[in-house]
Design a protein around this motif. Structure first.
Motif, PDB file in Angstrom:
ATOM      1  N   MET A  29      15.628 -30.921 -27.357  1.00 53.38           N
ATOM      2  CA  MET A  29      14.566 -30.139 -28.013  1.00 53.38           C
ATOM      3  C   MET A  29      15.126 -29.385 -29.231  1.00 53.38           C
ATOM      4  O   MET A  29      16.253 -28.932 -29.213  1.00 53.38           O
ATOM      5  CB  MET A  29      13.990 -29.136 -27.008  1.00 53.38           C
ATOM      6  CG  MET A  29      12.738 -28.498 -27.523  1.00 53.38           C
ATOM      7  SD  MET A  29      11.727 -27.639 -26.292  1.00 53.38           S
ATOM      8  CE  MET A  29      12.857 -26.973 -25.143  1.00 53.38           C
ATOM      9  N   LEU A  30      14.318 -29.272 -30.262  1.00 48.48           N
ATOM     10  CA  LEU A  30      14.734 -28.563 -31.470  1.00 48.48           C
ATOM     11  C   LEU A  30      15.055 -27.097 -31.168  1.00 48.48           C
ATOM     12  O   LEU A  30      14.274 -26.424 -30.490  1.00 48.48           O
ATOM     13  CB  LEU A  30      13.584 -28.556 -32.471  1.00 48.48           C
ATOM     14  CG  LEU A  30      13.384 -29.725 -33.420  1.00 48.48           C
ATOM     15  CD1 LEU A  30      12.104 -29.485 -34.211  1.00 48.48           C
ATOM     16  CD2 LEU A  30      14.578 -29.869 -34.342  1.00 48.48           C
ATOM     17  N   LYS A  31      16.167 -26.622 -31.688  1.00 50.09           N
ATOM     18  CA  LYS A  31      16.482 -25.199 -31.543  1.00 50.09           C
ATOM     19  C   LYS A  31      16.256 -24.513 -32.885  1.00 50.09           C
ATOM     20  O   LYS A  31      16.983 -24.773 -33.849  1.00 50.09           O
ATOM     21  CB  LYS A  31      17.937 -25.026 -31.087  1.00 50.09           C
ATOM     22  CG  LYS A  31      18.136 -25.251 -29.595  1.00 50.09           C
ATOM     23  CD  LYS A  31      19.589 -25.077 -29.213  1.00 50.09           C
ATOM     24  CE  LYS A  31      19.930 -23.613 -28.929  1.00 50.09           C
ATOM     25  NZ  LYS A  31      21.303 -23.491 -28.354  1.00 50.09           N
ATOM     26  N   LEU A  32      15.243 -23.683 -32.923  1.00 50.25           N
ATOM     27  CA  LEU A  32      14.884 -23.017 -34.176  1.00 50.25           C
ATOM     28  C   LEU A  32      15.217 -21.531 -34.107  1.00 50.25           C
ATOM     29  O   LEU A  32      15.080 -20.898 -33.053  1.00 50.25           O
ATOM     30  CB  LEU A  32      13.380 -23.173 -34.460  1.00 50.25           C
ATOM     31  CG  LEU A  32      12.824 -24.591 -34.431  1.00 50.25           C
ATOM     32  CD1 LEU A  32      11.317 -24.564 -34.681  1.00 50.25           C
ATOM     33  CD2 LEU A  32      13.519 -25.449 -35.487  1.00 50.25           C
ATOM     34  N   ILE A  33      15.623 -20.982 -35.242  1.00 52.55           N
ATOM     35  CA  ILE A  33      15.860 -19.545 -35.341  1.00 52.55           C
ATOM     36  C   ILE A  33      15.007 -19.021 -36.488  1.00 52.55           C
ATOM     37  O   ILE A  33      14.989 -19.615 -37.568  1.00 52.55           O
ATOM     38  CB  ILE A  33      17.339 -19.249 -35.652  1.00 52.55           C
ATOM     39  CG1 ILE A  33      18.228 -19.765 -34.524  1.00 52.55           C
ATOM     40  CG2 ILE A  33      17.564 -17.758 -35.874  1.00 52.55           C
ATOM     41  CD1 ILE A  33      19.690 -19.821 -34.884  1.00 52.55           C
ATOM     42  N   VAL A  34      14.281 -17.956 -36.228  1.00 53.50           N
ATOM     43  CA  VAL A  34      13.509 -17.345 -37.307  1.00 53.50           C
ATOM     44  C   VAL A  34      14.035 -15.929 -37.512  1.00 53.50           C
ATOM     45  O   VAL A  34      14.067 -15.125 -36.580  1.00 53.50           O
ATOM     46  CB  VAL A  34      12.000 -17.303 -36.994  1.00 53.50           C
ATOM     47  CG1 VAL A  34      11.233 -16.760 -38.192  1.00 53.50           C
ATOM     48  CG2 VAL A  34      11.485 -18.681 -36.613  1.00 53.50           C
ATOM     49  N   CYS A  35      14.486 -15.636 -38.723  1.00 54.96           N
ATOM     50  CA  CYS A  35      14.956 -14.284 -39.044  1.00 54.96           C
ATOM     51  C   CYS A  35      13.762 -13.478 -39.540  1.00 54.96           C
ATOM     52  O   CYS A  35      13.041 -13.925 -40.441  1.00 54.96           O
ATOM     53  CB  CYS A  35      16.010 -14.330 -40.138  1.00 54.96           C
ATOM     54  SG  CYS A  35      17.472 -15.238 -39.651  1.00 54.96           S
ATOM     55  N   ILE A  36      13.545 -12.323 -38.935  1.00 54.15           N
ATOM     56  CA  ILE A  36      12.408 -11.493 -39.360  1.00 54.15           C
ATOM     57  C   ILE A  36      12.885 -10.066 -39.632  1.00 54.15           C
ATOM     58  O   ILE A  36      13.984  -9.684 -39.246  1.00 54.15           O
ATOM     59  CB  ILE A  36      11.249 -11.506 -38.330  1.00 54.15           C
ATOM     60  CG1 ILE A  36      11.670 -10.891 -36.993  1.00 54.15           C
ATOM     61  CG2 ILE A  36      10.741 -12.920 -38.117  1.00 54.15           C
ATOM     62  CD1 ILE A  36      10.526 -10.839 -35.972  1.00 54.15           C
TER      63      ILE A  36
END
Lengths: 280, 334
Positions: free
Chosen positions: A1-8
């Motif tokens: 599965m895709l591992k995504l990181i979102v910086c906020i």
């Protein structure tokens, strides 16, 4: 599965700045925090990838303890977990040091990630620099101001408009993109979702010590840029208020600014008195 | 011995949109003004392919020296390759200051260069000065231009800034000016870029763009409806102006996305900005601070937009718009 990181990032939620003209400072403490609008678009791009391909989304932020709220809001929108980097030693970092700190946390907490998504700009400091600097710090390819992303196997196809050029770019994962606010309109969190996120979202808090960071390399002291002063330019503006009937206002406007308007249009705007009565 | 090494101020030669965007020339002009204060020479740095024309232009506009890497590999702007080249060049020649136009490319490129050099970078500056300590004082807007910050980089070098186009005036060209051209060969061991350019298409130049318009008429939620918003186009036609819109107006489909003025849309710097029915959220006001004269119409005299206007008109936006149209029709004679 895709591992995504979102910086906020948490930014003050204000339509008008609570500027203290006595002390010439911003009353930050009375400005509530919200997710920076630009970051919400990056989160939406991640959520669309999740809906399309299945993905695991980690949202990460650096900030004061209250920034936990925006991680919970992101969880309510569909993120799987949140990481809050919070430590007095991290405070006051400029973009160079912020990207350093974020990169160390990403490497330690999210090994094997596929894609990092950032907003292209924040509404407070507006530098648009953390994303590009994070690409360098993580040593991965990336593109800024991306409007649209499509995934083909392990290759990300990116479209953007840059300096009047319409560009299509591609890169192999892992990589980083900063997303503009043009295409990914953020959704709203449901009340039930918010309730759940505030009760049981998976939020980890990490300090400089947890990341084994040398405190000489983080925070305001390590930052090469220094702020000499901050001031409000609007305080210096002459502010004329006009009231009354529309006709009267427009007459006054031409009286005072007729030359300026005439100059900008490039046409003579002399009055023609014999026609003045037409509209009365 | 150190006294013999002359300081230098470098300007990145951003020529991709040369005919619309002259920010490199504007920066060269400002660099020439600042240079005597730190006894520096002004250099341009340019990467690309077939660059003679640009090199000549930079010298004619104030560059005393131009570092050039001219090679077919560099034909398309590539942020990764250009960052590597700039890093190498800076490490060899140690400029005191490195300025880049705040174009899309510049704002992606400069942060990466700053990171590679581990130095400070100030974004989107609208002012550059040298202070008594010889430091570059960089004025940068924050909170949508509602605040300005003065920033310095005291310890690390170079001092880096991206600068908003239009901030400084270019100096008139002088084709008799002399400058040294230093050709830097393309290094052998350039890393292969991780991002590949598949296609790049120049967008057609619009006849007049919002960004270049002398008068902009901007409407917001307070216009009330699409029909009423249309009045703004009528007013714009008479004034030969362009129409802009806030996010609520765009979302209500009263105007195209192209018309969006704000942090997520266009930044404008007209001579006159008419603002109709706009409350003044920071995302919008971020993009209008460069307007010379702001005339705002809003029923609410306390709206943020009214406070930042030169002329605040507390009235119904539609009535004022109609009244302006009538008055202008009378005044403008064929």
């Amino acid at each position: 599965m895709l591992k995504l990181i979102v910086c906020i990032k948490q930014v003050p939620m204000v339509s008008e700045l609570p500027w203290d003209s006595r002390t010439n400072t911003l009353k930050r403490e009375i400005a509530d925090g919200m997710i920076n609008p630009g970051c919400k678009h990056a989160l939406e791009a991640a959520l669309q990838l999740k809906r399309q391909y299945g993905a695991d989304i980690t949202v990460i932020t650096m900030g004061p303890p209250m920034a936990e709220e925006i991680l919970r809001e992101a969880a309510a929108l569909g993120a799987d977990r949140g990481i809050l980097l919070t430590d007095k030693a991290m405070a006051g970092a400029d973009t160079l040091i912020t990207s350093y700190t974020l990169a160390r946390a990403i490497e330690k907490e999210c090994p094997g990630f596929d894609l990092v998504l950032c907003g292209s700009c924040t509404s407070d400091s507006e530098t648009a620099q953390v994303g590009p600097q994070l690409m360098e710090e993580l040593g991965i390819p990336g593109a800024a101001y991306v409007e649209n992303i499509q995934l083909k196997n392990r290759t990300l196809i990116m479209k953007r408009e840059s300096d009047d050029f319409l560009e299509t770019l591609e890169m192999d994962l892992p990589g980083l993109v900063t997303i503009t606010t043009r295409q990914y309109a953020p959704g709203y969190a449901s009340l039930a979702g918010l309730q759940d996120a505030f009760d049981k979202a998976d939020i980890r808090k990490l300090s400089a010590g947890d990341l084994n960071l040398d405190i000489k390399k983080i925070g305001i002291k390590a930052s090469p840029t220094k702020i000499l002063k901050v001031y409000s330019p609007s305080a210096e503006k002459e502010n004329i208020m006009l009231k009354g009937s529309a006709k009267k206002i427009v007459d006054t406007l031409f009286e005072k600014f007729g030359d300026k308007i005439s100059g900008a249009i490039g046409k003579d705007l002399k009055t023609h008195d014999h026609e003045e009565n037409d509209d009365k | 011995m150190t006294n013999k090494i002359k300081k230098s101020i470098w300007v990145f030669g951003d020529y991709r949109n040369y005919f619309q965007n002259r920010v490199t020339l504007q920066l060269l002009a400002r660099a020439r003004e600042l240079a005597p204060k730190i006894q520096a020479e002004v250099c341009a740095v340019v990467f690309g392919c077939s660059l003679d024309e640009y090199v000549g232009e930079y010298i004619a506009h104030g560059a005393q020296k131009v570092y050039v890497t001219d090679h077919p590999v560099l034909k398309d702007y590539n942020v990764e390759t250009y960052s590597v080249l700039m890093e190498k060049l800076v490490k060899t020649h140690n400029p005191e200051i490195l300025l880049t136009g705040a174009t899309y490319f510049g704002r992606e490129f400069a942060p990466r260069v700053a990171k590679r050099l581990h130095t400070g970078l100030t974004a989107d500056c609208i002012g550059l000065e040298i202070n008594k300590d010889g430091l570059l004082v960089q004025t940068a807007p924050s909170f949508g231009g509602n605040l300005l910050a003065e920033i310095v980089t005291p310890e690390t070098r170079p001092q880096m800034a991206t600068v908003r186009p239009g901030t400084f005036q270019e100096i008139p060209h002088d084709y008799n000016a002399r400058g040294r051209v230093i050709n830097i060969p393309l290094p052998d061991n350039l890393p292969k870029p991780g991002v590949r350019l598949i296609s790049s298409q120049k967008l057609p130049q619009r006849e007049q763009r919002l960004e270049d318009a002398k008068i902009v008429i901007c409407g917001g939620r307070g216009m009330g409806s699409k029909t009423k918003f249309k009045k703004l186009f009528e007013l714009a036609k008479i004034m030969e102006a362009e129409v802009g819109a806030t996010r609520p107006a765009v979302y209500s489909r009263w105007a195209e996305h192209e018309a969006l003025i704000g942090q997520a849309g266009k930044h404008i710097s007209p001579k006159i900005l008419f603002s109709f029915g706009i409350s003044g959220a920071i995302q919008h006001t971020a993009a209008i601070n460069d307007a010379d004269l702001i005339i705002a119409v809003n029923k609410n005299p306390n709206a943020a937009m009214m406070k930042m206007a030169d002329v605040a008109i507390a009235a119904d936006a539609n009535q004022i718009c109609s009244s302006l149209i009538r008055e202008l029709k009378k005044r403008i004679r064929e």
